[in-house]
Design a protein around this motif. Structure first.
Motif, PDB file in Angstrom:
ATOM      1  N   ASN A  78      -2.132 -16.646 -12.877  1.00 46.75           N
ATOM      2  CA  ASN A  78      -1.308 -15.526 -13.468  1.00 46.75           C
ATOM      3  C   ASN A  78      -1.443 -14.204 -12.956  1.00 46.75           C
ATOM      4  O   ASN A  78      -2.492 -13.700 -12.957  1.00 46.75           O
ATOM      5  CB  ASN A  78      -1.637 -15.544 -15.171  1.00 46.75           C
ATOM      6  CG  ASN A  78      -0.803 -14.561 -15.979  1.00 46.75           C
ATOM      7  OD1 ASN A  78       0.274 -13.827 -15.364  1.00 46.75           O
ATOM      8  ND2 ASN A  78      -0.688 -14.605 -17.141  1.00 46.75           N
ATOM      9  N   LEU A  79      -0.381 -13.693 -12.185  1.00 46.04           N
ATOM     10  CA  LEU A  79      -0.241 -12.509 -11.550  1.00 46.04           C
ATOM     11  C   LEU A  79       0.908 -11.577 -12.168  1.00 46.04           C
ATOM     12  O   LEU A  79       1.101 -10.509 -11.468  1.00 46.04           O
ATOM     13  CB  LEU A  79      -0.121 -12.732 -10.115  1.00 46.04           C
ATOM     14  CG  LEU A  79      -1.092 -13.505  -9.277  1.00 46.04           C
ATOM     15  CD1 LEU A  79      -0.548 -14.085  -7.898  1.00 46.04           C
ATOM     16  CD2 LEU A  79      -2.221 -12.533  -9.018  1.00 46.04           C
ATOM     17  N   SER A  80       1.147 -11.865 -13.208  1.00 44.05           N
ATOM     18  CA  SER A  80       2.215 -10.989 -13.968  1.00 44.05           C
ATOM     19  C   SER A  80       1.347  -9.582 -14.120  1.00 44.05           C
ATOM     20  O   SER A  80       0.525  -9.266 -14.130  1.00 44.05           O
ATOM     21  CB  SER A  80       2.705 -11.472 -15.232  1.00 44.05           C
ATOM     22  OG  SER A  80       1.610 -11.415 -16.425  1.00 44.05           O
ATOM     23  N   GLY A  81       2.812  -8.549 -13.903  1.00 39.46           N
ATOM     24  CA  GLY A  81       2.154  -7.025 -13.829  1.00 39.46           C
ATOM     25  C   GLY A  81       1.511  -6.696 -12.877  1.00 39.46           C
ATOM     26  O   GLY A  81       0.620  -5.800 -13.074  1.00 39.46           O
ATOM     27  N   ASN A  82       1.594  -7.287 -11.611  1.00 43.23           N
ATOM     28  CA  ASN A  82       0.845  -6.641 -10.489  1.00 43.23           C
ATOM     29  C   ASN A  82       2.029  -6.009  -9.639  1.00 43.23           C
ATOM     30  O   ASN A  82       3.363  -6.049  -9.776  1.00 43.23           O
ATOM     31  CB  ASN A  82       0.095  -7.834  -9.620  1.00 43.23           C
ATOM     32  CG  ASN A  82      -1.220  -7.985 -10.325  1.00 43.23           C
ATOM     33  OD1 ASN A  82      -2.095  -7.305 -10.269  1.00 43.23           O
ATOM     34  ND2 ASN A  82      -1.385  -8.985 -11.224  1.00 43.23           N
ATOM     35  N   LYS A  83       1.735  -5.691  -8.432  1.00 40.12           N
ATOM     36  CA  LYS A  83       2.453  -5.040  -7.417  1.00 40.12           C
ATOM     37  C   LYS A  83       2.933  -5.771  -6.248  1.00 40.12           C
ATOM     38  O   LYS A  83       3.068  -5.387  -5.270  1.00 40.12           O
ATOM     39  CB  LYS A  83       1.803  -3.774  -6.761  1.00 40.12           C
ATOM     40  CG  LYS A  83       1.500  -2.768  -8.087  1.00 40.12           C
ATOM     41  CD  LYS A  83       0.786  -1.354  -7.266  1.00 40.12           C
ATOM     42  CE  LYS A  83       0.534  -0.413  -8.240  1.00 40.12           C
ATOM     43  NZ  LYS A  83      -0.114   0.943  -7.776  1.00 40.12           N
ATOM     44  N   ILE A  84       3.319  -7.007  -6.673  1.00 44.04           N
ATOM     45  CA  ILE A  84       3.816  -8.180  -5.811  1.00 44.04           C
ATOM     46  C   ILE A  84       5.425  -7.799  -5.628  1.00 44.04           C
ATOM     47  O   ILE A  84       6.161  -8.160  -6.490  1.00 44.04           O
ATOM     48  CB  ILE A  84       3.449  -9.428  -6.226  1.00 44.04           C
ATOM     49  CG1 ILE A  84       2.047  -9.674  -6.323  1.00 44.04           C
ATOM     50  CG2 ILE A  84       4.012 -10.501  -5.350  1.00 44.04           C
ATOM     51  CD1 ILE A  84       1.595 -10.801  -6.899  1.00 44.04           C
ATOM     52  N   LYS A  85       5.659  -7.489  -4.286  1.00 39.12           N
ATOM     53  CA  LYS A  85       7.198  -6.977  -4.203  1.00 39.12           C
ATOM     54  C   LYS A  85       8.113  -8.279  -3.360  1.00 39.12           C
ATOM     55  O   LYS A  85       9.278  -8.335  -3.542  1.00 39.12           O
ATOM     56  CB  LYS A  85       7.418  -5.775  -3.576  1.00 39.12           C
ATOM     57  CG  LYS A  85       6.519  -4.505  -4.126  1.00 39.12           C
ATOM     58  CD  LYS A  85       6.540  -3.537  -3.462  1.00 39.12           C
ATOM     59  CE  LYS A  85       5.896  -2.263  -4.327  1.00 39.12           C
ATOM     60  NZ  LYS A  85       6.089  -0.884  -3.513  1.00 39.12           N
ATOM     61  N   GLU A  86       7.282  -8.826  -2.341  1.00 38.72           N
ATOM     62  CA  GLU A  86       8.137  -9.673  -1.412  1.00 38.72           C
ATOM     63  C   GLU A  86       7.541 -10.969  -1.457  1.00 38.72           C
ATOM     64  O   GLU A  86       6.451 -11.160  -1.988  1.00 38.72           O
ATOM     65  CB  GLU A  86       7.697  -9.214  -0.031  1.00 38.72           C
ATOM     66  CG  GLU A  86       8.119  -7.428   0.146  1.00 38.72           C
ATOM     67  CD  GLU A  86       9.670  -7.621  -0.036  1.00 38.72           C
ATOM     68  OE1 GLU A  86      10.374  -8.280   0.124  1.00 38.72           O
ATOM     69  OE2 GLU A  86      10.169  -6.318  -0.154  1.00 38.72           O
ATOM     70  N   LEU A  87       8.448 -11.831  -1.031  1.00 38.08           N
ATOM     71  CA  LEU A  87       8.244 -13.213  -0.970  1.00 38.08           C
ATOM     72  C   LEU A  87       6.879 -13.491   0.079  1.00 38.08           C
ATOM     73  O   LEU A  87       6.177 -14.657  -0.409  1.00 38.08           O
ATOM     74  CB  LEU A  87       9.210 -14.087  -0.303  1.00 38.08           C
ATOM     75  CG  LEU A  87      10.419 -14.186  -1.521  1.00 38.08           C
ATOM     76  CD1 LEU A  87      11.774 -14.821  -0.773  1.00 38.08           C
ATOM     77  CD2 LEU A  87       9.862 -15.181  -2.513  1.00 38.08           C
ATOM     78  N   SER A  88       6.763 -12.728   0.986  1.00 43.16           N
ATOM     79  CA  SER A  88       5.634 -12.722   1.857  1.00 43.16           C
ATOM     80  C   SER A  88       4.290 -12.718   1.337  1.00 43.16           C
ATOM     81  O   SER A  88       3.329 -13.222   1.757  1.00 43.16           O
ATOM     82  CB  SER A  88       5.675 -11.735   3.089  1.00 43.16           C
ATOM     83  OG  SER A  88       5.718 -10.399   2.678  1.00 43.16           O
ATOM     84  N   ASN A  89       4.323 -11.862   0.060  1.00 44.20           N
ATOM     85  CA  ASN A  89       3.058 -11.607  -0.698  1.00 44.20           C
ATOM     86  C   ASN A  89       2.428 -13.149  -1.137  1.00 44.20           C
ATOM     87  O   ASN A  89       1.320 -13.176  -1.278  1.00 44.20           O
ATOM     88  CB  ASN A  89       3.509 -10.732  -2.015  1.00 44.20           C
ATOM     89  CG  ASN A  89       3.481  -9.094  -1.176  1.00 44.20           C
ATOM     90  OD1 ASN A  89       4.581  -8.588  -1.604  1.00 44.20           O
ATOM     91  ND2 ASN A  89       2.810  -8.848  -0.231  1.00 44.20           N
ATOM     92  N   VAL A  90       3.402 -13.912  -1.610  1.00 41.21           N
ATOM     93  CA  VAL A  90       2.936 -15.190  -2.308  1.00 41.21           C
ATOM     94  C   VAL A  90       2.930 -16.131  -1.468  1.00 41.21           C
ATOM     95  O   VAL A  90       2.444 -17.232  -1.513  1.00 41.21           O
ATOM     96  CB  VAL A  90       3.848 -15.408  -3.398  1.00 41.21           C
ATOM     97  CG1 VAL A  90       4.069 -14.200  -4.567  1.00 41.21           C
ATOM     98  CG2 VAL A  90       5.484 -15.539  -3.028  1.00 41.21           C
ATOM     99  N   GLU A  91       3.347 -15.870  -0.156  1.00 40.50           N
ATOM    100  CA  GLU A  91       3.529 -17.153   0.851  1.00 40.50           C
ATOM    101  C   GLU A  91       2.028 -17.716   1.121  1.00 40.50           C
ATOM    102  O   GLU A  91       1.848 -18.772   1.474  1.00 40.50           O
ATOM    103  CB  GLU A  91       3.910 -16.729   2.096  1.00 40.50           C
ATOM    104  CG  GLU A  91       3.945 -17.689   3.125  1.00 40.50           C
ATOM    105  CD  GLU A  91       4.929 -17.177   4.659  1.00 40.50           C
ATOM    106  OE1 GLU A  91       5.162 -17.807   5.523  1.00 40.50           O
ATOM    107  OE2 GLU A  91       5.275 -15.951   4.504  1.00 40.50           O
ATOM    108  N   ALA A  92       1.003 -16.568   0.966  1.00 40.71           N
ATOM    109  CA  ALA A  92      -0.387 -17.250   1.080  1.00 40.71           C
ATOM    110  C   ALA A  92      -0.812 -18.045  -0.017  1.00 40.71           C
ATOM    111  O   ALA A  92      -1.852 -18.915   0.341  1.00 40.71           O
ATOM    112  CB  ALA A  92      -1.162 -15.776   0.917  1.00 40.71           C
TER     113      ALA A  92
END
Length: 239
Positions: A94-108
């Motif tokens: 659960n990463l809700s409410g964080n500062k994740i903006k781009e798909l590249s952020n979750v690619e990891a």
């Protein structure tokens, strides 16, 4: 309260290896880093660090048995590659409410091969066009995104289902048993009342029979008296 102190309190005289679940929500991290958590927590399966001010996961220790990780309402925007290195068996994140903006952020997260459920609700990434389709394509191992699968079927809550089943069983059994007992009591009462009424009817019938028999006897007696009187009158006429 500082995260390190909170973790110390949560141990409650246990060794770190004995802890399976650890919740340190709303404590304060030092400089946005994980602190107080060590690689001695070898048995940890559930970890919740909600709203603790995290901006990095670089100091997260290896947690090989960790299955569920709650990191909502922090300041994370990157460093997610640490998760696949330190928590390779994660199934829920659960990463809700964080500062994740781009798909590249979750690619990891592609290296989290067991990941089934991912929550990015209230992150800026959710405003991207074709956000859901893109994440499912990027992370094919994920079944549920923000609580729903690709067909918008809601993720099941196994714990709630189990509780609901127990409650239904208890609730269902109680009233049914009470209802049967009440029915039996009512039937017994009705049977008793019916039996009493039958007895009363039999008594009335017996009394009527006795009265009829008595009336018959009296009638026969009167008839004999009349006959006797008639014979006496005939004798007098003959005389």
């Amino acid at each position: 309260m500082a995260m390190k102190k909170r973790i110390s309190l949560e141990l409650r005289n246990r060794s770190p290896a004995e802890v399976v679940e650890l919740v340190v929500d709303n404590s304060r991290s030092a400089d946005g880093e994980v602190e107080g958590l060590t690689d001695d927590f070898t048995g940890l399966e559930f970890l919740s660090m909600v709203n603790v001010g995290l901006s990095s996961l670089a100091k997260l220790p290896p947690l090989p048995k960790l299955r569920k990780l709650e990191l909502s309402d922090n300041n994370l925007s990157g460093s997610l590659e640490t998760l696949s290195e330190k928590c390779p068996n994660l199934t829920y994140l659960n990463l809700s409410g964080n500062k994740i903006k781009e798909l590249s952020n979750v690619e990891a997260l592609q290296n989290l091969k067991s990941l089934q459920s991912l929550d990015l609700f209230n992150c800026e990434i959710t405003s991207l066009e074709d956000y859901r389709e893109s994440v499912f394509e990027l992370l094919p191992q994920v079944t549920y995104l923000d609580g729903f699968d690709q067909e918008y079927n809601e993720a099941p809550d196994s714990e709630a289902d189990d509780e609901g089943g127990d409650e239904d069983g208890e609730d269902g059994a109680g009233p049914t048993g009470d209802y049967d007992e009440e029915d039996d009591e009512e039937e017994d009462d009705e049977g008793s009342e019916g039996g009493e009424e039958d007895d009363e009817d039999e008594d009335d019938y017996a009394e009527e029979e006795e009265e009829e028999e008595a009336a018959g006897v009296q009638g026969q007696k009167r008839k004999r008296d009349v006959d006797d009187e008639g014979e006496e009158d005939d004798d007098d006429e003959d005389d």
